[in-house]
Design an enzyme around this catalytic site. Sequence first.
Site, PDB file in Angstrom:
ATOM      1  N   ASN A  85       0.817  -1.212   0.000  1.00 27.28           N
ATOM      2  CA  ASN A  85       0.000   0.000   0.000  1.00 27.28           C
ATOM      3  C   ASN A  85       0.855   1.268   0.000  1.00 27.28           C
ATOM      4  O   ASN A  85       0.602   2.198  -0.764  1.00 27.28           O
ATOM      5  CB  ASN A  85      -0.935   0.011   1.216  1.00 27.28           C
ATOM      6  CG  ASN A  85      -1.957  -1.103   1.164  1.00 27.28           C
ATOM      7  OD1 ASN A  85      -2.025  -1.856   0.198  1.00 27.28           O
ATOM      8  ND2 ASN A  85      -2.758  -1.229   2.212  1.00 27.28           N
ATOM      9  N   THR A  87     -15.384  38.123 -31.259  1.00 27.28           N
ATOM     10  CA  THR A  87     -16.251  37.663 -30.180  1.00 27.28           C
ATOM     11  C   THR A  87     -17.442  37.005 -30.867  1.00 27.28           C
ATOM     12  O   THR A  87     -17.893  37.463 -31.924  1.00 27.28           O
ATOM     13  CB  THR A  87     -16.740  38.812 -29.270  1.00 27.28           C
ATOM     14  OG1 THR A  87     -17.533  39.724 -30.029  1.00 27.28           O
ATOM     15  CG2 THR A  87     -15.566  39.552 -28.635  1.00 27.28           C
ATOM     16  N   HIS A  88     -17.947  35.929 -30.291  1.00 26.43           N
ATOM     17  CA  HIS A  88     -19.058  35.163 -30.882  1.00 26.43           C
ATOM     18  C   HIS A  88     -18.716  34.680 -32.292  1.00 26.43           C
ATOM     19  O   HIS A  88     -19.604  34.450 -33.119  1.00 26.43           O
ATOM     20  CB  HIS A  88     -20.343  35.992 -30.928  1.00 26.43           C
ATOM     21  CG  HIS A  88     -20.716  36.591 -29.607  1.00 26.43           C
ATOM     22  ND1 HIS A  88     -21.346  35.887 -28.619  1.00 26.43           N
ATOM     23  CD2 HIS A  88     -20.505  37.847 -29.111  1.00 26.43           C
ATOM     24  CE1 HIS A  88     -21.533  36.678 -27.571  1.00 26.43           C
ATOM     25  NE2 HIS A  88     -21.021  37.868 -27.838  1.00 26.43           N
ATOM     26  N   SER A 102      -6.621  13.136 -48.536  1.00 26.29           N
ATOM     27  CA  SER A 102      -7.822  12.308 -48.616  1.00 26.29           C
ATOM     28  C   SER A 102      -7.561  11.122 -49.533  1.00 26.29           C
ATOM     29  O   SER A 102      -6.846  11.235 -50.535  1.00 26.29           O
ATOM     30  CB  SER A 102      -8.987  13.139 -49.153  1.00 26.29           C
ATOM     31  OG  SER A 102     -10.042  12.308 -49.585  1.00 26.29           O
ATOM     32  N   LYS A 162      -7.416  17.612 -51.348  1.00 28.15           N
ATOM     33  CA  LYS A 162      -7.562  17.912 -49.924  1.00 28.15           C
ATOM     34  C   LYS A 162      -6.220  18.016 -49.197  1.00 28.15           C
ATOM     35  O   LYS A 162      -5.297  17.268 -49.450  1.00 28.15           O
ATOM     36  CB  LYS A 162      -8.406  16.836 -49.232  1.00 28.15           C
ATOM     37  CG  LYS A 162      -9.853  16.772 -49.674  1.00 28.15           C
ATOM     38  CD  LYS A 162     -10.628  18.021 -49.286  1.00 28.15           C
ATOM     39  CE  LYS A 162     -10.795  18.182 -47.798  1.00 28.15           C
ATOM     40  NZ  LYS A 162     -11.565  17.085 -47.182  1.00 28.15           N
ATOM     41  N   ASN A 219      -5.766  18.217 -45.192  1.00 28.42           N
ATOM     42  CA  ASN A 219      -6.565  18.209 -43.963  1.00 28.42           C
ATOM     43  C   ASN A 219      -5.735  18.506 -42.720  1.00 28.42           C
ATOM     44  O   ASN A 219      -4.613  18.004 -42.590  1.00 28.42           O
ATOM     45  CB  ASN A 219      -7.234  16.840 -43.784  1.00 28.42           C
ATOM     46  CG  ASN A 219      -8.198  16.534 -44.918  1.00 28.42           C
ATOM     47  OD1 ASN A 219      -8.839  17.421 -45.459  1.00 28.42           O
ATOM     48  ND2 ASN A 219      -8.300  15.265 -45.276  1.00 28.42           N
ATOM     49  N   GLU A 275      -6.984  18.319 -35.481  1.00 26.34           N
ATOM     50  CA  GLU A 275      -8.259  17.667 -35.169  1.00 26.34           C
ATOM     51  C   GLU A 275      -8.074  16.546 -34.148  1.00 26.34           C
ATOM     52  O   GLU A 275      -8.904  16.360 -33.247  1.00 26.34           O
ATOM     53  CB  GLU A 275      -8.880  17.117 -36.453  1.00 26.34           C
ATOM     54  CG  GLU A 275      -9.388  18.199 -37.386  1.00 26.34           C
ATOM     55  CD  GLU A 275      -9.839  17.648 -38.733  1.00 26.34           C
ATOM     56  OE1 GLU A 275     -10.385  18.431 -39.527  1.00 26.34           O
ATOM     57  OE2 GLU A 275      -9.636  16.441 -38.997  1.00 26.34           O
ATOM     58  N   TYR A 309      -6.664   1.900   2.249  1.00 27.37           N
ATOM     59  CA  TYR A 309      -6.504   1.398   0.881  1.00 27.37           C
ATOM     60  C   TYR A 309      -7.638   0.451   0.514  1.00 27.37           C
ATOM     61  O   TYR A 309      -8.108  -0.348   1.322  1.00 27.37           O
ATOM     62  CB  TYR A 309      -5.165   0.667   0.730  1.00 27.37           C
ATOM     63  CG  TYR A 309      -4.917   0.203  -0.693  1.00 27.37           C
ATOM     64  CD1 TYR A 309      -4.396   1.066  -1.638  1.00 27.37           C
ATOM     65  CD2 TYR A 309      -5.245  -1.094  -1.082  1.00 27.37           C
ATOM     66  CE1 TYR A 309      -4.197   0.647  -2.955  1.00 27.37           C
ATOM     67  CE2 TYR A 309      -5.047  -1.515  -2.392  1.00 27.37           C
ATOM     68  CZ  TYR A 309      -4.530  -0.641  -3.319  1.00 27.37           C
ATOM     69  OH  TYR A 309      -4.343  -1.048  -4.614  1.00 27.37           O
ATOM     70  N   GLN A 314      -6.416   0.379  -7.600  1.00 22.44           N
ATOM     71  CA  GLN A 314      -5.592  -0.143  -8.685  1.00 22.44           C
ATOM     72  C   GLN A 314      -5.959   0.526 -10.012  1.00 22.44           C
ATOM     73  O   GLN A 314      -5.141   0.596 -10.928  1.00 22.44           O
ATOM     74  CB  GLN A 314      -5.773  -1.665  -8.789  1.00 22.44           C
ATOM     75  CG  GLN A 314      -4.924  -2.308  -9.875  1.00 22.44           C
ATOM     76  CD  GLN A 314      -4.969  -3.819  -9.805  1.00 22.44           C
ATOM     77  OE1 GLN A 314      -4.428  -4.428  -8.888  1.00 22.44           O
ATOM     78  NE2 GLN A 314      -5.642  -4.443 -10.761  1.00 22.44           N
ATOM     79  N   LYS A 346      -3.952   3.850 -12.005  1.00 24.63           N
ATOM     80  CA  LYS A 346      -2.764   3.904 -12.845  1.00 24.63           C
ATOM     81  C   LYS A 346      -3.075   4.061 -14.324  1.00 24.63           C
ATOM     82  O   LYS A 346      -2.457   4.878 -15.016  1.00 24.63           O
ATOM     83  CB  LYS A 346      -1.901   2.665 -12.621  1.00 24.63           C
ATOM     84  CG  LYS A 346      -1.360   2.566 -11.211  1.00 24.63           C
ATOM     85  CD  LYS A 346      -0.705   1.235 -10.951  1.00 24.63           C
ATOM     86  CE  LYS A 346      -0.630   0.954  -9.481  1.00 24.63           C
ATOM     87  NZ  LYS A 346      -1.964   0.834  -8.821  1.00 24.63           N
TER      88      LYS A 346
END
Length: 463
Positions: A109, A154-155, A276, A282, A284, A289, A316, A321, A324
């Site tokens: 422990n 903004t927005h 692609s 493309k 990408n 992402e 404990y 366990q 981890k």
Amino acid sequence: MKLWGGRFQKETDRLVEDFHSSISFDQRLARQDIRGSIAHARMLGKQGIISPEEADKIITGLQSILADIEGGKVEFEIGAEDIHMNIEKLLTERIGDVGRKLHTARSRNDQVALDIRIYLKQEIREIEALLVNLQETLLEMAEKHLYTVMPGYTHLQRAQPITFGHHLMAYFQMFKRDIERMQDCFKRTDVMPLGSGALAGTTFHLDRQAVAAELDFSAISENSLDGVSDRDFAIEFCAAAAILMMHMSRFCEEIILWASAEFQFIELDDAYSTGSSIMPQKKNPDVAELIRGKTGRVYGDLMALLTVMKSLPLAYNKDMQEDKEALFDAIDTVKGCLLVFTPMVETMRVNREVMARAASGGFTNATEVADYLAKKGVPFRKAHEIVGRLVLGCLEKGKSLDQLTVAEYKEASPLIEEDIYDAINIEKCVAARKVSGGPAPEAVLESIKSGRAWLERLKNIAS
């Protein structure tokens, strides 16, 4: 027979062995486990709990096991359950019964709590180093783009003109706070729990301070129950990691937008883009992402740890366990993302002309007209209303504010003079915002200098 099997009359069911075992993931703690065991054995010898000769034999055996592990010569056993029991079993096989004395005055422990703390301290420092590298990149780029005008939003609507350097420094501040959070987490991780035993300490006269000093801990845990049952430091790390990932995700979202044909503010380097399988044209932003997507993974690690710990009685419990895998995943994900994020940002090409054109559209200089009137004594709310009507008129006429004539301005307010065109010039709009923390090049340069000084202090402390 299990090392704990004295009171059992049956072997553990094979299904339970597989379910119970953690060696598949906690084997990454081998170095930390052996380091802690060496310090523990040395202390036992110095305290006369075992003989100095026995301590030396244990230490030599542990060192040889570590060398073999690092050399890929050790195959761990599921039946030995975890990294601690695997190493103790190997030690006993190599040096005989004296190996069984290693576990004197110690429990798994407090042993596992020690291992995780040693491991996490090292990982925090490595993450800090990666963040420092990112910060240095942002400072260099910000200085390069002190005069690169772009729209601030903004927005997600064009709001006011700023510079790309100013925008980058906003992220510098976010990542600065991330470093500070990691530093704070390190302080609470830097507590040595060994000596707590299973939950109630030990009757042996241990020198916990000597072990803490050898293992580079600044303090020892002050309560044996808390020493073995505390995982706050792991939860805190995952919380800090989740915020860090959120900051990277926000930046990645902007990179994804900026790289689109609709924005064209930046172009990502080919080395940090993909194509692609069906559309040959493309390019990408898959790296950005994927970092954005992996953010949710770290959020999940945080929630997993909080949920595991939310109703555990002291001390404990086997539930722990589960700490981890979530912790390891958060560490691996953050480090993996930082390693690719920094060069992706560093190598992207900035389209200054496109940014400048965007900053000139969308009436981003409207606030400057309102400020112009306010400086002439018009109450700001009244000035705001006047400029609102001017913008409405521009929309009806298909004009921008700089295309209006002085006569058209005077229809809105007789206080407006020829100097209005200076006031609404985009570059001058930015340059005039010299307030500390603002987007004016001289203000951004001060921010960059401050950032460099902070990083220098950070490096001096680390060294």
